[in-house]
Design an enzyme around this catalytic site. Structure first.
Site, PDB file in Angstrom:
ATOM      1  N   CYS A 154      13.434  10.783   7.582  1.00 54.87           N
ATOM      2  CA  CYS A 154      13.345  10.552   9.019  1.00 54.87           C
ATOM      3  C   CYS A 154      14.682  10.778   9.700  1.00 54.87           C
ATOM      4  O   CYS A 154      14.743  11.114  10.867  1.00 54.87           O
ATOM      5  CB  CYS A 154      12.873   9.130   9.261  1.00 54.87           C
ATOM      6  SG  CYS A 154      13.904   7.934   8.410  1.00 54.87           S
TER       7      CYS A 154
ATOM      8  N   LYS B  94       0.895  -1.165   0.000  1.00 53.85           N
ATOM      9  CA  LYS B  94       0.000   0.000   0.000  1.00 53.85           C
ATOM     10  C   LYS B  94       0.922   1.200   0.000  1.00 53.85           C
ATOM     11  O   LYS B  94       1.395   1.651   1.037  1.00 53.85           O
ATOM     12  CB  LYS B  94      -0.858  -0.020   1.265  1.00 53.85           C
ATOM     13  CG  LYS B  94      -2.190   0.663   1.189  1.00 53.85           C
ATOM     14  CD  LYS B  94      -2.180   2.049   0.611  1.00 53.85           C
ATOM     15  CE  LYS B  94      -2.029   3.136   1.623  1.00 53.85           C
ATOM     16  NZ  LYS B  94      -1.803   4.463   1.021  1.00 53.85           N
TER      17      LYS B  94
ATOM     18  N   GLU C  32       8.649   1.706  11.397  1.00 56.02           N
ATOM     19  CA  GLU C  32       9.700   2.730  11.256  1.00 56.02           C
ATOM     20  C   GLU C  32       8.999   4.069  11.273  1.00 56.02           C
ATOM     21  O   GLU C  32       8.321   4.436  10.306  1.00 56.02           O
ATOM     22  CB  GLU C  32      10.439   2.552   9.921  1.00 56.02           C
ATOM     23  CG  GLU C  32      11.206   1.262   9.788  1.00 56.02           C
ATOM     24  CD  GLU C  32      12.389   1.188  10.724  1.00 56.02           C
ATOM     25  OE1 GLU C  32      12.903   2.229  11.155  1.00 56.02           O
ATOM     26  OE2 GLU C  32      12.781   0.056  11.060  1.00 56.02           O
TER      27      GLU C  32
ATOM     28  N   GLU D 272       8.492  16.765  14.604  1.00 53.92           N
ATOM     29  CA  GLU D 272       9.236  16.543  13.360  1.00 53.92           C
ATOM     30  C   GLU D 272       8.709  17.498  12.289  1.00 53.92           C
ATOM     31  O   GLU D 272       7.510  17.518  12.012  1.00 53.92           O
ATOM     32  CB  GLU D 272       8.986  15.090  12.937  1.00 53.92           C
ATOM     33  CG  GLU D 272       9.776  14.642  11.753  1.00 53.92           C
ATOM     34  CD  GLU D 272       9.418  13.206  11.379  1.00 53.92           C
ATOM     35  OE1 GLU D 272       8.219  12.836  11.422  1.00 53.92           O
ATOM     36  OE2 GLU D 272      10.341  12.453  11.024  1.00 53.92           O
TER      37      GLU D 272
HETATM   38  P1  NAD Z   1       1.885   8.758   7.076  1.00 51.11           P
HETATM   39  O1  NAD Z   1       1.896   8.085   8.396  1.00 51.11           O
HETATM   40  O2  NAD Z   1       0.932   9.872   6.880  1.00 51.11           O
HETATM   41  O3  NAD Z   1       1.585   7.709   5.915  1.00 51.11           O
HETATM   42  C1  NAD Z   1       2.363   6.542   5.726  1.00 51.11           C
HETATM   43  C2  NAD Z   1       1.521   5.485   5.024  1.00 51.11           C
HETATM   44  O4  NAD Z   1       0.433   5.133   5.887  1.00 51.11           O
HETATM   45  C3  NAD Z   1       0.877   5.948   3.724  1.00 51.11           C
HETATM   46  O5  NAD Z   1       0.867   4.876   2.803  1.00 51.11           O
HETATM   47  C4  NAD Z   1      -0.529   6.300   4.154  1.00 51.11           C
HETATM   48  O6  NAD Z   1      -1.456   6.228   3.087  1.00 51.11           O
HETATM   49  C5  NAD Z   1      -0.799   5.240   5.198  1.00 51.11           C
HETATM   50  N1  NAD Z   1      -1.823   5.608   6.189  1.00 51.11           N
HETATM   51  C6  NAD Z   1      -2.305   6.847   6.491  1.00 51.11           C
HETATM   52  N2  NAD Z   1      -3.245   6.759   7.447  1.00 51.11           N
HETATM   53  C7  NAD Z   1      -3.368   5.451   7.765  1.00 51.11           C
HETATM   54  C8  NAD Z   1      -4.156   4.730   8.706  1.00 51.11           C
HETATM   55  N3  NAD Z   1      -5.029   5.346   9.502  1.00 51.11           N
HETATM   56  N4  NAD Z   1      -3.998   3.384   8.783  1.00 51.11           N
HETATM   57  C9  NAD Z   1      -3.114   2.748   8.003  1.00 51.11           C
HETATM   58  N5  NAD Z   1      -2.342   3.376   7.079  1.00 51.11           N
HETATM   59  C10 NAD Z   1      -2.461   4.714   6.975  1.00 51.11           C
HETATM   60  O7  NAD Z   1       3.378   9.214   6.828  1.00 51.11           O
HETATM   61  P2  NAD Z   1       3.936  10.095   5.616  1.00 51.11           P
HETATM   62  O8  NAD Z   1       3.515  11.515   5.843  1.00 51.11           O
HETATM   63  O9  NAD Z   1       3.632   9.427   4.327  1.00 51.11           O
HETATM   64  O10 NAD Z   1       5.518   9.942   5.834  1.00 51.11           O
HETATM   65  C11 NAD Z   1       6.252  10.774   6.654  1.00 51.11           C
HETATM   66  C12 NAD Z   1       6.571  10.102   7.973  1.00 51.11           C
HETATM   67  O11 NAD Z   1       7.276   8.882   7.729  1.00 51.11           O
HETATM   68  C13 NAD Z   1       7.475  10.909   8.856  1.00 51.11           C
HETATM   69  O12 NAD Z   1       6.995  10.920  10.177  1.00 51.11           O
HETATM   70  C14 NAD Z   1       8.806  10.175   8.796  1.00 51.11           C
HETATM   71  O13 NAD Z   1       9.649  10.345   9.900  1.00 51.11           O
HETATM   72  C15 NAD Z   1       8.364   8.777   8.645  1.00 51.11           C
HETATM   73  N6  NAD Z   1       9.462   7.968   8.095  1.00 51.11           N
HETATM   74  C16 NAD Z   1      10.170   7.159   8.952  1.00 51.11           C
HETATM   75  C17 NAD Z   1      11.256   6.415   8.473  1.00 51.11           C
HETATM   76  C18 NAD Z   1      12.071   5.528   9.395  1.00 51.11           C
HETATM   77  O14 NAD Z   1      12.894   4.769   8.896  1.00 51.11           O
HETATM   78  N7  NAD Z   1      11.882   5.592  10.706  1.00 51.11           N
HETATM   79  C19 NAD Z   1      11.602   6.505   7.130  1.00 51.11           C
HETATM   80  C20 NAD Z   1      10.859   7.341   6.292  1.00 51.11           C
HETATM   81  C21 NAD Z   1       9.777   8.062   6.792  1.00 51.11           C
END
Ligand code: NAD
Length: 483
Positions: free
Chosen positions: A281, A172, A247, A382
């Site tokens: 991140c 997804k 993550e 963040e």
């Molecule tokens: P997000 O949490 O908004 O979305 C991530 C994924 O989850 C997307 O595919 C989204 O469609 C899905 N999603 C959204 N709501 C959901 C729900 N209620 N249930 C299940 N899935 C859902 O994150 P983002 O804005 O796409 O990405 C940025 C974030 O990702 C930042 O906080 C960043 O730190 C984190 N990140 C962490 C790492 C790591 O290795 N720790 C790496 C990259 C990004």
């Protein structure tokens, strides 16, 4: 403009609802594609396909499975230019960087394909006439829910170990940029995975992600994204006690001690702050600079940031393209406003460029904020953008360790000192999954990555990353005759 389909059960399909939604080029704001708006019907179909494929894929010999993953790596390498082009188009990644990422990822697949072959069991010597051995098995159907910030890389780092050890997967991708995921499905099809082994559903996380996290046919959720979404997934997945690998976010401290090599620290930290527009991140989240070197560090960092070339991601001179979307730019701007309202100072950038051609597209000039104190929102949350947050200068090692640990996140920390023994104290006391003393670029697949505290659960990369996608079974056999 292209019309895409999803990849479910070895077929390219539209959403059952017939609905689609647009994908935009962040550099021009132009609509570039329509992708299917997946929903609950697609989740059920993908789970059924992945469950059906699971006995086929997981029962193949490890050699055969690894060979198919290697074939995917070869196809990706051959198509790296096109993969990089799509990344630039849908994410605004500068072309050079997009090419580099697309060129590196096949090696991630290869690493996992080879190491899965070495994923040994153990026999444990115990009582006489008893055989105890440990066996690694795949977990089952794994949902990969991934963010928008490095759209393909975030998928491959989960897909490579998950598939190599015999799981079937449902990807997804982030809803706003899922085109590289669909390209990957096309290559996976050519590589020869059995139908249903790899599935991709496009659409909103709130519906598809939640349905995957809840679905009884899904055994594990591997998620990268925000801590808020991670917590929601954890709550949903608890109903069926799914395996989780999370993550999540970071607010990574950079600590520059009075004896640091300032030029080296400025160069490395500036690069990390600007990489992918700060939308990673691992980006620096808070700069703690010793009072002895604060002015020198800030002056050199500011001079370096002024030189960063912001522009069209297709221009080879560009170092920083646009932010990913209008919404995300609004969010980053909200943080700039909150810093000003809280009494901090924006000493550089923090605005949209107004002169053509950068008045169109989601461009944002990299920013430096100074005079930030521990309780301010920009010190705690963040930002996920090209915004360097300078905390007030410090003068005590004990105090700065306490400040660095005073945050819900624990992903990474960067410490700069020429005294390695002093650095080791920081390495031991900072609560983070990675502490880097000086600049030591690591070979990604060889070493683990993962967070402490609200930055996540589990590891990616390395053998620890492979273990996440396996169950460890103990098999115990009484060898005594007739019992
Ligand atoms: P997000 O949490 O908004 O979305 C991530 C994924 O989850 C997307 O595919 C989204 O469609 C899905 N999603 C959204 N709501 C959901 C729900 N209620 N249930 C299940 N899935 C859902 O994150 P983002 O804005 O796409 O990405 C940025 C974030 O990702 C930042 O906080 C960043 O730190 C984190 N990140 C962490 C790492 C790591 O290795 N720790 C790496 C990259 C990004």
């Amino acid at each position: 403009m292209s019309q895409y389909k999803m990849w479910i059960g070895g077929n390219w399909v539209d959403a059952e609802s017939g609905k689609t939604y647009p994908v935009f080029n962040p550099a021009t704001e132009a609509e570039i594609a329509q992708v299917p708006l997946g929903g609950l019907a697609e989740v059920d179909k993908a789970v059924a396909a992945a469950r059906k494929a699971y006995p086929v894929w997981s029962k193949k010999s490890q050699v055969e499975r690894s060979q198919i993953v290697l074939k995917l790596a070869a196809l990706m390498r051959a198509d790296a230019k096109e993969v990089g082009r799509i990344d630039t188009l849908e994410h605004g990644t500068p072309a050079g960087l997009a090419g580099m990422i697309a060129g590196d990822l096949p090696e991630w697949l290869e690493w996992n394909a080879y190491n899965a072959r070495a994923l040994m069991g153990n026999t444990i010597p115990q009582c006489p006439n008893e055989l105890i051995y440990l066996q690694r098995e795949p977990v089952g159907v794994v949902a990969l829910i991934t963010p928008w910030n490095l759209p393909l890389l975030m998928i491959v780092e989960k897909l490579a170990p998950a598939l190599s050890v015999g799981n079937t997967i449902i990807i997804k991708p982030a809803s706003i940029n899922s085109l590289t995921a669909l390209k990957l499905a096309e290559l996976a099809d050519k590589a020869g995975f059995p139908s249903g082994t790899v599935n991709v559903i496009t659409g909103p996380g709130g519906i598809i992600g939640e349905a995957l996290a809840t679905h009884p046919g899904v055994d594990m959720v591997a998620f990268t994204g925000s801590s808020e979404t991670g917590k929601r997934i954890m709550a949903l997945a608890s109903q069926t006690v799914k395996r989780l690998q999370l993550e999540l976010g970071g607010k990574n401290p950079v600590i520059v001690l009075g004896d640091a090599d300032i030029d080296a620290a400025v160069g490395a930290m500036l690069g990390k702050q600007m990489f992918n527009c700060g939308q990673i991140c691992a980006a620096p989240g808070r700069f703690y600079i010793h009072e002895k070197v604060y002015d020198e560090f800030l002056q050199k960092f500011t001079a370096g940031m002024k030189k960063v070339v912001v522009g069209d991601p297709n221009d080879t001179k560009t170092q920083m393209g646009p932010l990913v979307s209008a919404d995300h730019r609004n969010r980053v701007e909200g943080y700039i406003k909150s810093a000003i309202d809280d009494g901090a100072k924006v000493i550089l950038g923090g605005k949209r460029p107004t002169a053509p051609p950068l008045d169109k597209g989601y461009y944002f000039m990299p920013a430096i904020i100074t005079g930030v104190t521990q309780k301010m929102k920009v010190a705690r949350e963040e930002i996920f953008g090209p915004v360097a947050v300078f905390m007030e200068p410090f003068n005590s090692d004990d105090k700065v360790i306490e400040l660095a640990n005073d945050n819900i996140y624990g992903l990474a920390a960067y410490v700069w000192t020429q005294d390695k023994a002093r650095g080791m104290r920081f390495a031991n006391e900072i609560q983070a999954g990675t502490v880097q003393i000086g600049s030591t670029p690591a070979r990604d697949q060889d070493v683990p990555w993962g967070g402490y505290k609200q930055s996540g659960i589990g590891k990616e990369h390395s053998m620890y990353g492979l273990y996440e996608y396996t169950n460890l079974k103990r098999i115990q056999v009484d060898l005594t005759a007739n019992r």
